[in-house]
Write a protein that holds these residues in place. Structure first.
Motif, PDB file in Angstrom:
ATOM      1  N   ASP A 148      13.396   6.534   1.418  1.00  0.00           N
ATOM      2  CA  ASP A 148      13.647   6.219   2.819  1.00  0.00           C
ATOM      3  C   ASP A 148      13.391   7.408   3.740  1.00  0.00           C
ATOM      4  N   THR A 163       7.725   5.606   4.166  1.00  0.00           N
ATOM      5  CA  THR A 163       7.027   5.132   2.966  1.00  0.00           C
ATOM      6  C   THR A 163       6.714   3.637   3.037  1.00  0.00           C
ATOM      7  N   SER A 164       7.728   2.835   3.390  1.00  0.00           N
ATOM      8  CA  SER A 164       7.508   1.379   3.332  1.00  0.00           C
ATOM      9  C   SER A 164       6.433   0.946   4.332  1.00  0.00           C
ATOM     10  N   MET A 167       3.056   1.944   2.947  1.00  0.00           N
ATOM     11  CA  MET A 167       2.658   1.005   1.894  1.00  0.00           C
ATOM     12  C   MET A 167       2.097  -0.280   2.499  1.00  0.00           C
ATOM     13  N   LYS A 168       2.726  -0.734   3.565  1.00  0.00           N
ATOM     14  CA  LYS A 168       2.248  -1.969   4.210  1.00  0.00           C
ATOM     15  C   LYS A 168       0.844  -1.774   4.771  1.00  0.00           C
ATOM     16  N   SER A 171      -1.623  -1.518   1.848  1.00  0.00           N
ATOM     17  CA  SER A 171      -1.957  -2.769   1.160  1.00  0.00           C
ATOM     18  C   SER A 171      -2.631  -3.756   2.110  1.00  0.00           C
ATOM     19  N   MET A 174      -6.204  -2.907   2.057  1.00  0.00           N
ATOM     20  CA  MET A 174      -6.818  -3.364   0.806  1.00  0.00           C
ATOM     21  C   MET A 174      -7.086  -4.875   0.864  1.00  0.00           C
ATOM     22  N   PHE A 196      -8.827   1.882   3.770  1.00  0.00           N
ATOM     23  CA  PHE A 196      -8.068   1.768   2.521  1.00  0.00           C
ATOM     24  C   PHE A 196      -8.227   3.026   1.661  1.00  0.00           C
ATOM     25  N   TYR A 225      -8.280   7.459 -10.909  1.00  0.00           N
ATOM     26  CA  TYR A 225      -7.941   6.949  -9.580  1.00  0.00           C
ATOM     27  C   TYR A 225      -8.921   7.495  -8.538  1.00  0.00           C
ATOM     28  N   CYS A 257      -1.402   1.566  -8.620  1.00  0.00           N
ATOM     29  CA  CYS A 257      -0.282   1.198  -7.748  1.00  0.00           C
ATOM     30  C   CYS A 257       0.864   0.655  -8.596  1.00  0.00           C
ATOM     31  N   LEU A 265       9.524   1.869  -7.784  1.00  0.00           N
ATOM     32  CA  LEU A 265       9.886   0.778  -6.867  1.00  0.00           C
ATOM     33  C   LEU A 265      11.220   0.120  -7.210  1.00  0.00           C
ATOM     34  N   GLU A 272      17.836  -0.042  -1.605  1.00  0.00           N
ATOM     35  CA  GLU A 272      17.701  -0.698  -0.305  1.00  0.00           C
ATOM     36  C   GLU A 272      18.633  -1.892  -0.181  1.00  0.00           C
TER      37      GLU A 272
HETATM   38  C1  HEC Z   1       5.190   6.850  -5.426  1.00  0.00           C
HETATM   39  C2  HEC Z   1       4.284   6.008  -6.086  1.00  0.00           C
HETATM   40  C3  HEC Z   1       3.628   4.851  -5.371  1.00  0.00           C
HETATM   41  C4  HEC Z   1       2.269   4.612  -5.341  1.00  0.00           C
HETATM   42  C5  HEC Z   1       1.164   5.442  -5.981  1.00  0.00           C
HETATM   43  C6  HEC Z   1       2.111   3.378  -4.645  1.00  0.00           C
HETATM   44  N1  HEC Z   1       3.306   2.900  -4.215  1.00  0.00           N
HETATM   45 FE1  HEC Z   1       3.589   1.183  -3.152  1.00  0.00          FE
HETATM   46  N2  HEC Z   1       5.589   1.566  -3.075  1.00  0.00           N
HETATM   47  C7  HEC Z   1       6.199   2.667  -3.606  1.00  0.00           C
HETATM   48  C8  HEC Z   1       7.602   2.655  -3.217  1.00  0.00           C
HETATM   49  C9  HEC Z   1       8.639   3.692  -3.581  1.00  0.00           C
HETATM   50  C10 HEC Z   1       7.793   1.520  -2.417  1.00  0.00           C
HETATM   51  C11 HEC Z   1       9.095   1.066  -1.729  1.00  0.00           C
HETATM   52  C12 HEC Z   1       9.113   1.703  -0.353  1.00  0.00           C
HETATM   53  C13 HEC Z   1      10.333   1.335   0.437  1.00  0.00           C
HETATM   54  O1  HEC Z   1      10.603   0.135   0.530  1.00  0.00           O
HETATM   55  O2  HEC Z   1      10.956   2.228   1.009  1.00  0.00           O
HETATM   56  C14 HEC Z   1       6.507   0.831  -2.366  1.00  0.00           C
HETATM   57  C15 HEC Z   1       6.301  -0.365  -1.698  1.00  0.00           C
HETATM   58  C16 HEC Z   1       5.089  -1.014  -1.621  1.00  0.00           C
HETATM   59  C17 HEC Z   1       4.877  -2.277  -0.979  1.00  0.00           C
HETATM   60  C18 HEC Z   1       5.939  -3.107  -0.281  1.00  0.00           C
HETATM   61  C19 HEC Z   1       6.039  -2.624   1.150  1.00  0.00           C
HETATM   62  C20 HEC Z   1       7.136  -3.315   1.905  1.00  0.00           C
HETATM   63  O3  HEC Z   1       8.132  -2.664   2.215  1.00  0.00           O
HETATM   64  O4  HEC Z   1       6.986  -4.502   2.192  1.00  0.00           O
HETATM   65  C21 HEC Z   1       3.543  -2.578  -1.098  1.00  0.00           C
HETATM   66  C22 HEC Z   1       2.838  -3.801  -0.575  1.00  0.00           C
HETATM   67  C23 HEC Z   1       2.918  -1.475  -1.812  1.00  0.00           C
HETATM   68  N3  HEC Z   1       3.904  -0.547  -2.130  1.00  0.00           N
HETATM   69  C24 HEC Z   1       1.576  -1.389  -2.105  1.00  0.00           C
HETATM   70  C25 HEC Z   1       0.976  -0.323  -2.757  1.00  0.00           C
HETATM   71  C26 HEC Z   1      -0.438  -0.241  -3.058  1.00  0.00           C
HETATM   72  C27 HEC Z   1      -1.461  -1.285  -2.700  1.00  0.00           C
HETATM   73  C28 HEC Z   1      -0.620   0.927  -3.721  1.00  0.00           C
HETATM   74  C29 HEC Z   1      -1.874   1.496  -4.323  1.00  0.00           C
HETATM   75  C30 HEC Z   1      -3.059   1.576  -3.530  1.00  0.00           C
HETATM   76  C31 HEC Z   1       0.673   1.577  -3.829  1.00  0.00           C
HETATM   77  N4  HEC Z   1       1.603   0.787  -3.246  1.00  0.00           N
HETATM   78  C32 HEC Z   1       0.880   2.792  -4.432  1.00  0.00           C
HETATM   79  C33 HEC Z   1       5.635   3.636  -4.401  1.00  0.00           C
HETATM   80  C34 HEC Z   1       4.287   3.767  -4.642  1.00  0.00           C
END
Ligand code: HEC
Ligand code: HEC
Ligand code: HEC
Length: 276
Positions: A148, A163-164, A167-168, A171, A174, A196, A225, A257, A265, A272
């Motif tokens: 967080d 981070t979240s 990630m959104k 993805s 992608m 991406f 990777y 991922c 995760l 969370e």
């Molecule tokens: C640290 C290693 C790590 C890598 C590498 C990683 N993720 Fe994540 N991902 C996380 C973590 C931790 C969360 C939860 C984040 C949070 O909710 O605070 C997450 C959450 C997500 C979510 C949900 C987001 C949401 O909150 O709705 C998606 C979609 C996602 N990752 C896609 C990807 C994709 C696509 C890749 C590769 C290209 C990737 N992640 C690579 C650690 C990683």
């Protein structure tokens, strides 16, 4: 000789795995936080657990060797640690049965193996009850720092995001790449693809915020990777990009991922859920 008999009771006490048709994750109590990072680096609560477990085993070991005097010392140490631990987390007070720890000491004093077995079983059940209710959640919450607080620079929009959110964005770019490729919108696919790849590379900056060893980063974001990302970039720059090859490399990246999600995760999801 009654070797092995006492062991049974001890196994009950230190048992980690339990049979159940339901696993419930209860939110760990507030006062437990004192004994974990960032408040404390000493893991005092966990450390008492190891101490009790060792004492339990030491009683067994010494009785099996006929050293009742030593066994008694360890039994008393177990009782003392048990009492001390019962005061550490007020919310969990009722899990502890101090009388059973006292009975255990008395059983060892009596030098009666059957009494020791009986007493260690009863005491051990108090350990198991709390473990069943709390151990998994505590591990998921307190052994992983939260994502967080981690912020990442988004290389496309040039801003710091959580981070979240990162990630959104990652993805979504992608998915956009996949959608445009499938539809044959090559220009759009190229743009989404570049975004991406940049974002996927940007992930690397995150690891060193917690990990001090490069090897942890490399274990997941390794050479394969990097190569898959470079390949996607190269394939996209062709006039008529080879869709099949791009999808193949995307699958490779996706595996990465998933690897990271498998490690990081699940604890984050539990944390969370409790934070809400
Ligand atoms: C640290 C290693 C790590 C890598 C590498 C990683 N993720 Fe994540 N991902 C996380 C973590 C931790 C969360 C939860 C984040 C949070 O909710 O605070 C997450 C959450 C997500 C979510 C949900 C987001 C949401 O909150 O709705 C998606 C979609 C996602 N990752 C896609 C990807 C994709 C696509 C890749 C590769 C290209 C990737 N992640 C690579 C650690 C990683
Ligand atoms: C009130 C709850 C509670 C009671 C009672 C309790 N424990 Fe625990 N125990 C825990 C929790 C929570 C953990 C996980 C702590 C962590 O991983 O940081 C744990 C972890 C442990 C571990 C470490 C497992 C591992 O490898 O991580 C051992 C060993 C252990 N307990 C032994 C005992 C013994 C022996 C007793 C009884 C004499 C006992 N515990 C009583 C809550 C309890
Ligand atoms: C918020 C902190 C945090 C971030 C950010 C983070 N990790 Fe971790 N990671 C952990 C923790 C905690 C563990 C469990 C092992 C431990 O306790 O050290 C772990 C375990 C791992 C492991 C297995 C054990 C090890 O130490 O090698 C790998 C591999 C790993 N992480 C890779 C990554 C990669 C790759 C990234 C970046 C994409 C990343 N981690 C980002 C906290 C983090």
């Amino acid at each position: 000789m009654k070797k092995g008999k006492v062991l049974l009771g001890v196994v009950v006490g230190a048992s980690l795995v339990f049979g159940a048709d339901k696993v419930v994750l209860k939110k760990p109590p507030e006062s437990l936080k004192k004994y974990y990072p960032p408040k404390s680096q000493k893991f005092e609560f966990l450390s008492n657990m190891y101490s009790m477990s060792t004492s339990f085993y030491a009683v067994n070991l010494n009785i099996n060797e006929g050293k009742w005097g030593k066994a008694l010392e360890w039994a008393e140490k177990l009782r003392d640690t048990y009492l001390e631990t019962s005061k550490m987390v007020p919310e969990w007070k009722d899990y502890f049965k101090p009388k059973l720890a006292e009975d255990f000491v008395k059983a060892v004093q009596s030098k009666n193996v059957d009494r020791v077995i009986e007493a260690s079983k009863k005491l051990g059940q108090t350990c198991s009850k709390c473990h069943q209710d709390n151990q998994i959640a505590v591990k998921l919450v307190f052994h992983f720092p939260s994502f967080d607080e981690i912020k990442l620079e988004d290389p496309i929009e040039f801003m710091e995001v959580k981070t979240s959110d990162y990630m959104k964005k990652l993805s979504n770019s992608m998915k956009a790449l996949k959608v445009y490729l499938t539809q044959g919108d090559i220009e759009m696919a190229q743009e989404a693809g570049t975004n991406f790849v940049e974002r996927a590379r940007g992930l690397r900056a995150m690891c060193s915020k917690c990990h001090t060893q490069k090897i942890s980063e490399e274990a997941i974001l390794g050479k394969a990777y990097e190569e898959a990302l470079a390949k996607i970039e190269e394939l996209l720059s062709a006039e008529k990009p080879n869709k099949e090859e791009i999808f193949k490399n995307l699958t490779l990246v996706g595996t990465t991922c998933t690897k990271c999600h498998n490690v990081h995760l699940i604890p984050e999801m539990v944390q969370e859920a409790f934070a809400k």
